[in-house]
Design a protein around this motif. Structure first.
Motif, PDB file in Angstrom:
ATOM      1  N   GLU A 356     103.568  79.709  -3.676  1.00 42.14           N
ATOM      2  CA  GLU A 356     104.914  79.133  -3.539  1.00 42.14           C
ATOM      3  C   GLU A 356     105.034  77.831  -4.328  1.00 42.14           C
ATOM      4  OE1 GLU A 356     108.192  78.098  -0.042  1.00 42.14           O
ATOM      5  OE2 GLU A 356     106.177  78.790   0.496  1.00 42.14           O
ATOM      6  N   ALA A 357     103.960  77.049  -4.390  1.00 41.14           N
ATOM      7  CA  ALA A 357     104.002  75.803  -5.161  1.00 41.14           C
ATOM      8  C   ALA A 357     104.226  76.098  -6.643  1.00 41.14           C
ATOM      9  CB  ALA A 357     102.697  75.035  -4.968  1.00 41.14           C
ATOM     10  N   LEU A 358     103.510  77.082  -7.173  1.00 45.87           N
ATOM     11  CA  LEU A 358     103.713  77.458  -8.580  1.00 45.87           C
ATOM     12  C   LEU A 358     105.082  78.097  -8.794  1.00 45.87           C
ATOM     13  CD1 LEU A 358     100.172  78.844  -9.480  1.00 45.87           C
ATOM     14  CD2 LEU A 358     101.221  76.741 -10.315  1.00 45.87           C
ATOM     15  N   ARG A 359     105.554  78.858  -7.818  1.00 46.54           N
ATOM     16  CA  ARG A 359     106.877  79.475  -7.934  1.00 46.54           C
ATOM     17  C   ARG A 359     107.974  78.413  -7.984  1.00 46.54           C
ATOM     18  NH1 ARG A 359     108.918  83.174 -10.335  1.00 46.54           N
ATOM     19  NH2 ARG A 359     107.251  84.565  -9.601  1.00 46.54           N
ATOM     20  N   GLU A 360     107.835  77.350  -7.180  1.00 45.34           N
ATOM     21  CA  GLU A 360     108.813  76.250  -7.206  1.00 45.34           C
ATOM     22  C   GLU A 360     108.865  75.617  -8.590  1.00 45.34           C
ATOM     23  OE1 GLU A 360     110.953  74.677  -4.916  1.00 45.34           O
ATOM     24  OE2 GLU A 360     110.708  76.537  -3.795  1.00 45.34           O
ATOM     25  N   TRP A 361     107.687  75.421  -9.184  1.00 49.52           N
ATOM     26  CA  TRP A 361     107.655  74.824 -10.525  1.00 49.52           C
ATOM     27  C   TRP A 361     108.265  75.767 -11.567  1.00 49.52           C
ATOM     28  CZ3 TRP A 361     103.823  75.800 -14.691  1.00 49.52           C
ATOM     29  CH2 TRP A 361     103.997  74.943 -15.784  1.00 49.52           C
ATOM     30  N   LEU A 362     107.925  77.047 -11.490  1.00 50.69           N
ATOM     31  CA  LEU A 362     108.460  78.008 -12.465  1.00 50.69           C
ATOM     32  C   LEU A 362     109.974  78.157 -12.329  1.00 50.69           C
ATOM     33  CD1 LEU A 362     105.716  80.802 -12.342  1.00 50.69           C
ATOM     34  CD2 LEU A 362     106.138  79.174 -14.186  1.00 50.69           C
ATOM     35  N   ASP A 363     110.481  78.227 -11.121  1.00 49.37           N
ATOM     36  CA  ASP A 363     111.928  78.337 -10.928  1.00 49.37           C
ATOM     37  C   ASP A 363     112.639  77.095 -11.460  1.00 49.37           C
ATOM     38  OD1 ASP A 363     111.591  80.795  -9.778  1.00 49.37           O
ATOM     39  OD2 ASP A 363     111.748  80.098  -7.707  1.00 49.37           O
ATOM     40  N   HIS A 364     112.006  75.941 -11.270  1.00 49.33           N
ATOM     41  CA  HIS A 364     112.579  74.704 -11.806  1.00 49.33           C
ATOM     42  C   HIS A 364     112.584  74.733 -13.327  1.00 49.33           C
ATOM     43  CE1 HIS A 364     113.594  70.529 -12.326  1.00 49.33           C
ATOM     44  NE2 HIS A 364     112.426  70.241 -12.884  1.00 49.33           N
ATOM     45  N   ARG A 365     111.515  75.230 -13.919  1.00 49.76           N
ATOM     46  CA  ARG A 365     111.467  75.328 -15.380  1.00 49.76           C
ATOM     47  C   ARG A 365     112.544  76.280 -15.912  1.00 49.76           C
ATOM     48  NH1 ARG A 365     110.546  71.846 -18.221  1.00 49.76           N
ATOM     49  NH2 ARG A 365     109.968  73.189 -19.962  1.00 49.76           N
ATOM     50  N   ARG A 366     112.819  77.323 -15.155  1.00 46.68           N
ATOM     51  CA  ARG A 366     113.881  78.249 -15.585  1.00 46.68           C
ATOM     52  C   ARG A 366     115.242  77.561 -15.503  1.00 46.68           C
ATOM     53  NH1 ARG A 366     116.142  83.642 -12.623  1.00 46.68           N
ATOM     54  NH2 ARG A 366     117.427  84.376 -14.350  1.00 46.68           N
ATOM     55  N   THR A 367     115.466  76.800 -14.426  1.00 48.04           N
ATOM     56  CA  THR A 367     116.727  76.061 -14.303  1.00 48.04           C
ATOM     57  C   THR A 367     116.875  75.062 -15.439  1.00 48.04           C
ATOM     58  OG1 THR A 367     116.652  76.292 -11.899  1.00 48.04           O
ATOM     59  CG2 THR A 367     118.083  74.582 -12.783  1.00 48.04           C
TER      60      THR A 367
END
Length: 748
Positions: A356-367
């Motif tokens: 989930e920590a990596l997913r939060e970062w990846l979703d932020h990078r997509r935004t």
């Protein structure tokens, strides 16, 4: 009851508030402020507000990685004056930590001057030190001017600050975070950036990947000070799955030979977060208090690197045992907690796992990618609009020039004559005469075509999720290359290893300085030790009418076993027995000895030996010594007794093959030792049968050597061979009258 209190004077404008509600409301506001704006990092960029504000202020000061340094006092002044209305020392401390390569795995600040050291020394004052950003900080800020994140007003509304940074670097896990809020805390150790990038790439390709699967890439923490993590892969995977746990980190050491059999241990890496000076100071204190008997000296020979020299007490000390004892008693081994409590989405505090920590970062990078793409698209559309107007003008330059020269309102006339927008008309009016060349017209057409192609690509990117993830994949691969394992900064420093097998090491013995002693037990159950091996105990004094019961040589590292008449065996540490010139202490004060129970015997435990237990009613069995050692005051119940029987004998078997038993009726029997079973606990079997007698003597002999005893004159009497055959029988028999000359006490 009295009247309720009323404030004096005019009550107009005064509102009554219940104290409980007011306290709850104010405390909740304080708690939320601490959680949101001080203690917990944002899951997207891994920063707390103070760190984010420091980096933003440095960016505005143009302290890029390649620029000149500026005084930290200038940076701190901008931070607290514009964005962070707290004390200057607090802001400077945060800035210093961001620059310390032993505190940050990937420092965000490049410091010049004294920024402290691993010993725990304080940095120089902010007026003496200088700083600029590192490449990692530049990645965190990359794209900030391209509308990639939201901005909010600062505390006085005169400036703006970013809510979160674009974060092209996985900073939350790479650098970790520590913080204590109200009712919650966070503790995230640093990790290897290249491993995090590999895990993120796998998560992009497999969105449903679990934390356990990602541990294939993220093996464990990677501390800036190195060290060795000795936890099992299963416990590490569980910690990453739940977001809670901890890691046992040990110092890295090696044995260094000095020649002629001498050696020392050299510690080259210490656990994360442990100041080296404090570590050595505590070790020196333990050494002075004689709590580290295997260690003779500790020296700090560190220069730029860590070099702590540990000198053993003697050459015969096993270095593994030495280090294992130090790991148990000093900060050479420490536990780093894991509590991934972060602000998810910048708003909700929650404990999350690795995936989930990596997913939060990846979703932020997509935004961030989407917002930057839209920002660039708006710029392109504006420029294409301007280019469209300029190209129209080039079709009739003479008319444009005439309108500008002759018309009172040239902009309105241009818009009417050529159907231009206001933006296009302004661009034409701002164009210099020297730009109105044929060459410029061709350049404008090329720019128009290039921007049109770029606009088409951006439209495709914004309309396709796979293309967005492909672009993010390329960005992450670039970061991984920059901080890959082949680079000095990206190389893994902390290794994961299994600790050495110490199951066969008795650390209670290893932690005691080995010295020869003599243990003395009195008839009334008092015990003490004398230094050295004392052969003649005739001069030993006792209290009152007490006298010597038994004495034996041993060492301070030994376990002393004490057998009581109720069948219990108690364990005493030889090193903890009273010494000196006194009479010792009663054994009853050291163990839980039942009322009316007496001490039968005591002896030093020797691993691998067997004992023959005998009771007053003639029963017995053999028992291995290894199963007798107990760690509590209650001891270990070994012999089960019947009626009024008591335990009366305990003999070491040694290399004997036959048992000699004699009752107080002077009947003696000899039988094979193999007829006596070995048991861990029980009442045993019948050794000799009695009618109105009890067991008086028990021994184990070698049949070939016969039965021997000293007579009253001090001579050794013996019954050997055929003479002894009269008494050789089987266990459980009555036996025959003892040989002539056998002591009348029936106890040789």
């Amino acid at each position: 009851m009295g009247k309720p209190f009323e404030p004096p004077g005019d009550r107009e404008g005064i509102e009554s508030v219940e104290l409980k509600a007011a306290l709850e409301e104010r405390y909740l506001a304080y708690a939320l402020s601490t959680i949101m704006h001080r203690a917990l990092p944002d899951a997207r960029d891994g920063l707390k507000p103070v760190h984010r504000r420091i980096l933003y202020a440095m960016r505005l000061l143009r302290l890029d990685p390649g620029s000149a340094f500026k005084k930290c006092a200038r940076i701190v002044g901008d931070v607290i004056g514009k964005y962070h209305p707290h004390g200057d020392q607090a802001a400077y401390d945060a800035l210093v930590r961001m620059a310390q390569d032993f505190a940050q795995r990937y420092p965000l600040v490049d410091g010049q001057g004294n920024f402290g050291n691993i010993d725990g020394d304080n940095p120089a004052a902010q007026r003496y030190t200088e700083a600029r950003m590192t490449e990692v900080a530049r990645l965190l800020l990359d794209g900030l001017d391209e509308d990639s994140v939201d901005f909010r007003p600062n505390y006085d509304g005169q400036e703006e600050e970013p809510v979160v940074l674009p974060a092209a670097f996985p900073n939350l896990l790479a650098n970790g975070s520590q913080g204590i809020a109200v009712g919650m805390a966070t503790s995230i150790p640093p990790h290897n950036a290249a491993e995090l990038c590999e895990a993120a790439l796998y998560l992009i390709a497999h969105p449903a990947a679990t934390s356990e699967q990602l541990t294939t890439f993220v093996k464990g923490p990677d501390f800036p000070t190195g060290g060795i993590v000795i936890d099992s892969a299963a416990s590490i995977a569980e910690a990453y799955r739940t977001g809670r746990g901890g890691f046992r980190v040990r110092a890295r050491w090696q044995r260094e030979d000095l020649g002629r059999g001498a050696w020392v241990v050299v510690v080259t890496e210490i656990p994360y977060g442990v100041p080296k000076a404090r570590l050595i100071e505590k070790m020196a204190e333990l050494l002075t208090e004689r709590k580290l008997p295997l260690l003779a000296d500790v020296r700090d020979e560190s220069a730029e690197d860590v070099r702590v020299v540990l000198e053993p007490r003697s050459r015969s000390v096993d270095p593994v045992v030495l280090m294992e004892s130090l790991f148990r008693l000093t900060e050479l081994e420490s536990r780093i907690p894991l509590n991934m409590n972060v602000l998810v989405g910048g708003l909700v505090p929650r404990v999350i796992g690795l995936s989930e920590a990596l997913r939060e970062w990846l979703d932020h990078r997509r935004t961030v990618l989407q917002r930057r793409s839209r920002h660039r698209l708006a710029q392109i559309e504006r420029r294409l609009e301007i280019l469209g107007g300029l190209l129209i003008v080039y079709l009739d330059l003479d008319r444009v020039i005439r309108i500008i020269r002759e018309e009172d309102e040239p902009k309105a006339e241009l818009m009417r004559a050529f159907s231009l927008t206001e933006l296009q008309a302004n661009a034409i009016l701002d164009t210099r005469l020297r730009s109105l060349r044929k060459l410029e017209e061709m350049e404008l057409k090329r720019e128009h075509d290039a921007l049109t192609a770029e606009k088409s690509d951006l439209d495709a990117l914004l309309g396709s999720e796979p293309l967005q993830w492909k672009s993010i994949t390329q960005q992450i691969r670039a970061v991984r290359k920059t901080f890959g394992p082949e680079t000095a900064l990206g190389r893994r420093r902390t290794t994961l290893e299994n600790p050495p097998d110490t199951t066969g090491i008795d650390f209670s013995e290893a932690m005691v300085e080995r010295e020869p002693i003599t243990v003395i037990v009195s008839q009334k159950g008092w015990i003490r030790t004398l230094k050295g091996h004392v052969a003649d105990l005739s001069a030993v004094a006792f209290k009152g009418d007490d006298s010597l019961k038994l004495g034996f040589p041993t060492e301070t590292t030994a376990k002393i076993l004490v057998l009581a008449t109720n069948g219990k065996v108690f364990t005493l540490d030889a090193a903890k027995l009273p010494g000196g010139r006194g009479f010792g202490d009663p054994i009853r004060l050291m163990v839980d000895l039942d009322e009316g129970t007496e001490i039968v015997t005591a002896w030093p435990s020797r691993a691998g030996t067997r004992l023959l237990m005998g009771t007053s009613d003639g029963r017995g069995f053999t028992v291995p010594v290894d199963g007798l050692v107990a760690n509590t005051r209650k001891g270990r119940h070994v012999v089960t007794l019947e009626d009024k029987a008591v335990v009366s004998h305990c003999i070491e078997v040694g290399d004997g093959d036959h048992v000699v038993a004699c009752g107080d009726n002077r009947l003696l029997v000899v039988f094979p030792l193999n007829e006596v079973p070995e048991m861990a606990r029980g009442k045993g079997v019948r050794l000799q049968r009695y009618r109105d007698a009890s067991l008086a003597y028990l021994s184990v002999i070698r049949l070939a050597e016969g039965l021997t005893w000293p007579d009253s004159a001090g001579r050794t009497r013996a019954v050997v061979g055929e003479e002894l055959a009269k008494w050789v029988s089987h266990r459980g028999t009555v036996g025959a009258m003892a040989p002539r000359g056998f002591p009348k006490t029936n106890r040789p």
